[in-house]
Design an enzyme around this catalytic site. Sequence first.
Site, PDB file in Angstrom:
ATOM      1  CG  ASP A   1      -1.731   1.240   1.364  1.00  0.00           C
ATOM      2  OD1 ASP A   1      -2.575   1.504   0.486  1.00  0.00           O
ATOM      3  OD2 ASP A   1      -1.527   1.976   2.345  1.00  0.00           O
TER       4      ASP A   1
ATOM      5  CD  GLU B   1      -3.286  -2.272  -1.003  1.00  0.00           C
ATOM      6  OE1 GLU B   1      -3.684  -1.094  -1.064  1.00  0.00           O
ATOM      7  OE2 GLU B   1      -3.513  -3.030  -0.032  1.00  0.00           O
TER       8      GLU B   1
END
Length: 220
Positions: free
Chosen positions: A44, A116
């Site tokens: 992320d 991610e």
Amino acid sequence: MNARFRAALGHEFADPRLLRQALTHPSAPGREDDAFQRLEFLGDRVLGLIVAEMLLERFPDIDEGGLGRRLSVLVSREALVGIAGETGLDEAIARAQDPGAGGGRMAATAAADACEAVIAALFLDGGLDAARQFVRRHWQAPVERHAEVERDARSRLQEWSHARALGQPVYTVSARRGPAHRPEFEVEAALANGERARGSGGSKRAAAAAAAAALLERLE
């Protein structure tokens, strides 16, 4: 792993274990450790850094607020699900196959999370360059779509005006605020029939695009 996803990765892992961890969702049978969640956490942040870098390059005149709004859309769950589908990542994930355990919502969430995690695996295995290559390759089109929206507002207003024999829209800077290093412009877009609207932005171009969009919204 399907061939489409392997090609989309564009990277041969020195430590294949990282990729396996990134593709094994916590919902997969027998999964107990937290390697996936840790990779998701790191990915992320890496994704946000690289997309922010892309936005700074592509939109040199946009202020912090405008960049932040674009960033939030480009790293959103919806955006990640789209990338997972385009690359075949969604088909490569090992997860629970029980249709009663969340259905399509769970599948979409798993795909976004795995996207991610894969970015983190690329970062850990090949450094920032490996992660950057993947993100730039697959996020370039979404970034360009944001640029097209800005261009499109002024183009559509011009087409609307010409179609009604009103000539070219006129853009006038009506205000400038803020310090020199972080200005805020206000621009008014006006048509020959008296219709007008204002928009603001960190550059004259961005403010003019916002004014055109506001005027179009009123006209349409």
